[in-house]
Design a protein around this motif. Structure first.
Motif, PDB file in Angstrom:
ATOM      1  N   LYS A   1      -5.981  24.310 -36.151  1.00 45.91           N
ATOM      2  CA  LYS A   1      -6.555  23.265 -37.005  1.00 45.91           C
ATOM      3  C   LYS A   1      -7.967  22.916 -36.532  1.00 45.91           C
ATOM      4  N   ALA A   2      -8.148  22.864 -35.222  1.00 47.00           N
ATOM      5  CA  ALA A   2      -9.484  22.604 -34.683  1.00 47.00           C
ATOM      6  C   ALA A   2     -10.431  23.749 -35.008  1.00 47.00           C
ATOM      7  N   LEU A   3      -9.928  24.976 -34.932  1.00 46.14           N
ATOM      8  CA  LEU A   3     -10.758  26.135 -35.257  1.00 46.14           C
ATOM      9  C   LEU A   3     -11.214  26.091 -36.708  1.00 46.14           C
ATOM     10  N   ALA A   4     -10.307  25.740 -37.613  1.00 50.85           N
ATOM     11  CA  ALA A   4     -10.671  25.635 -39.022  1.00 50.85           C
ATOM     12  C   ALA A   4     -11.738  24.567 -39.241  1.00 50.85           C
ATOM     13  N   SER A   5     -11.615  23.476 -38.515  1.00 46.16           N
ATOM     14  CA  SER A   5     -12.616  22.420 -38.631  1.00 46.16           C
ATOM     15  C   SER A   5     -13.978  22.894 -38.140  1.00 46.16           C
ATOM     16  N   MET A   6     -13.978  23.659 -37.055  1.00 45.06           N
ATOM     17  CA  MET A   6     -15.242  24.196 -36.559  1.00 45.06           C
ATOM     18  C   MET A   6     -15.912  25.094 -37.587  1.00 45.06           C
ATOM     19  N   LEU A   7     -15.135  25.931 -38.251  1.00 47.73           N
ATOM     20  CA  LEU A   7     -15.711  26.817 -39.259  1.00 47.73           C
ATOM     21  C   LEU A   7     -16.327  26.018 -40.399  1.00 47.73           C
TER      22      LEU A   7
ATOM     23  N   LEU B   1     -10.292  34.633 -42.588  1.00 51.96           N
ATOM     24  CA  LEU B   1     -10.078  34.276 -43.988  1.00 51.96           C
ATOM     25  C   LEU B   1      -8.680  33.713 -44.212  1.00 51.96           C
ATOM     26  N   ALA B   2      -7.751  34.080 -43.323  1.00 51.50           N
ATOM     27  CA  ALA B   2      -6.376  33.585 -43.450  1.00 51.50           C
ATOM     28  C   ALA B   2      -6.170  32.230 -42.789  1.00 51.50           C
ATOM     29  N   LEU B   3      -7.184  31.709 -42.133  1.00 57.35           N
ATOM     30  CA  LEU B   3      -7.028  30.494 -41.343  1.00 57.35           C
ATOM     31  C   LEU B   3      -6.603  29.274 -42.161  1.00 57.35           C
ATOM     32  N   PRO B   4      -7.105  29.060 -43.390  1.00 49.89           N
ATOM     33  CA  PRO B   4      -6.671  27.875 -44.154  1.00 49.89           C
ATOM     34  C   PRO B   4      -5.161  27.796 -44.346  1.00 49.89           C
ATOM     35  N   VAL B   5      -4.482  28.943 -44.432  1.00 47.79           N
ATOM     36  CA  VAL B   5      -3.023  28.957 -44.553  1.00 47.79           C
ATOM     37  C   VAL B   5      -2.369  29.030 -43.177  1.00 47.79           C
ATOM     38  N   LEU B   6      -2.937  29.877 -42.314  1.00 48.44           N
ATOM     39  CA  LEU B   6      -2.338  30.126 -41.010  1.00 48.44           C
ATOM     40  C   LEU B   6      -2.245  28.871 -40.161  1.00 48.44           C
ATOM     41  N   LYS B   7      -3.214  27.974 -40.286  1.00 47.63           N
ATOM     42  CA  LYS B   7      -3.224  26.772 -39.443  1.00 47.63           C
ATOM     43  C   LYS B   7      -2.018  25.873 -39.702  1.00 47.63           C
ATOM     44  N   TRP B   8      -1.378  26.021 -40.877  1.00 45.16           N
ATOM     45  CA  TRP B   8      -0.185  25.225 -41.189  1.00 45.16           C
ATOM     46  C   TRP B   8       1.100  25.931 -40.763  1.00 45.16           C
ATOM     47  N   LEU B   9       1.000  27.223 -40.459  1.00 46.88           N
ATOM     48  CA  LEU B   9       2.177  28.001 -40.094  1.00 46.88           C
ATOM     49  C   LEU B   9       2.364  28.126 -38.588  1.00 46.88           C
ATOM     50  N   MET B  10       1.273  28.080 -37.844  1.00 42.52           N
ATOM     51  CA  MET B  10       1.345  28.172 -36.387  1.00 42.52           C
ATOM     52  C   MET B  10       0.241  27.317 -35.784  1.00 42.52           C
TER      53      MET B  10
END
Length: 256
Positions: free
Chosen positions: A172-178, A137-146
């Motif tokens: 970023k790729a993981l977020a796209s997969m989701l 659930l934190a991935l949308p923010v986390l992908k910009w931090l690390m």
């Protein structure tokens, strides 16, 4: 990249004289998983090719190079690669079957939903279309931090197994997969082909929710449990069973 490299794409032409019906050429598209490579599918591909089927295992964009490069790719790129491979197989074969491991299973389901009249059967090994992991659930923010986090790679029970994947997970790729997973879940009811699912009882990458959703929303889905393999079951202890059972399923579903 050498075609002999385990991470290189695999392609084998059909040998119609070996098929059950030599007048109907059958092609099989196999897709590897997220951060993986064709190495996880090559033995299965070779097994099916030896039985007279035309087989393709495309190397998905961003894979087989570096996780940094993969972070510049996403679901649309991976879907585009399997769509192109499917189009080639459909042009050269009378019948086409799609199959996949993990995220490759999601891509196979996407093809089956988009081409219900052209996909004759679907085979999935530990498919991923959902996760109950609350950390995501934190991935949308986390992908910009690390840019990445440690990967859960080579989840293989058999000693010495290697899927030639990445040691880091590009976020970023993981977020796209989701995001791609959400699209697949929304269209599960469009899958009309018979579906065979292999699920490892001990899977340290994906929880059972993906298979539960598939069996709930795809009427022609059946599940075989694997008791001696982890996530990358296509090159684990249960691999011979997957190869033999999937070949029989394809023959039964297509008559080829």
């Amino acid at each position: 990249m050498s075609q002999n490299s385990p991470t290189a794409p695999f392609s084998a032409a059909a040998r119609p004289e070996l098929t059950a019906d030599p007048q109907r050429r059958l092609g099989v598209l196999l897709s590897h998983g997220f951060t993986g490579s064709p190495a996880s599918m090559r033995p299965w591909a070779e097994y099916l090719a030896e039985r007279g089927y035309g087989v393709e295992v495309p190397l998905l964009p961003g894979h087989g190079t570096s996780w940094q490069e993969m972070n510049t790719t996403g679901w649309a790129d991976w879907h585009g690669a399997v769509e192109a491979a499917f189009t080639r197989l459909r042009a050269d074969h009378d019948v086409v079957v799609v199959a996949g491991l993990s995220m490759g299973g999601a891509l196979a389901l996407r093809l089956a939903a988009d081409h219900p009249d052209d996909v004759a059967a679907v085979v999935l090994v530990n498919p991923g279309i959902n996760s109950t992991n609350k950390q995501l659930l934190a991935l949308p923010v986390l992908k910009w931090l690390m840019p990445s986090m440690p990967a859960i790679g080579n989840d293989i029970k058999k000693p010495g197994g290697d899927e030639h994947g990445y040691e880091r997970t590009p976020l970023k790729a993981l977020a796209s997969m989701l995001g791609g997973w959400r699209q697949v879940r929304a269209d599960l009811a469009k899958v009309k082909a018979p579906v065979q699912v292999f699920r490892s009882v001990d899977d340290h990458v994906l929880d059972p929710s993906s298979v539960e959703l598939i069996t709930r929303h795809v009427p022609n889905a059946s599940v075989t449990l694997l008791h001696d393999s982890f996530h990358v079951a296509t090159i684990d202890n249960d691999a011979p069973r997957i190869y033999a059972d999937s070949a029989e399923f394809i023959r039964s579903a297509t008559g080829v």
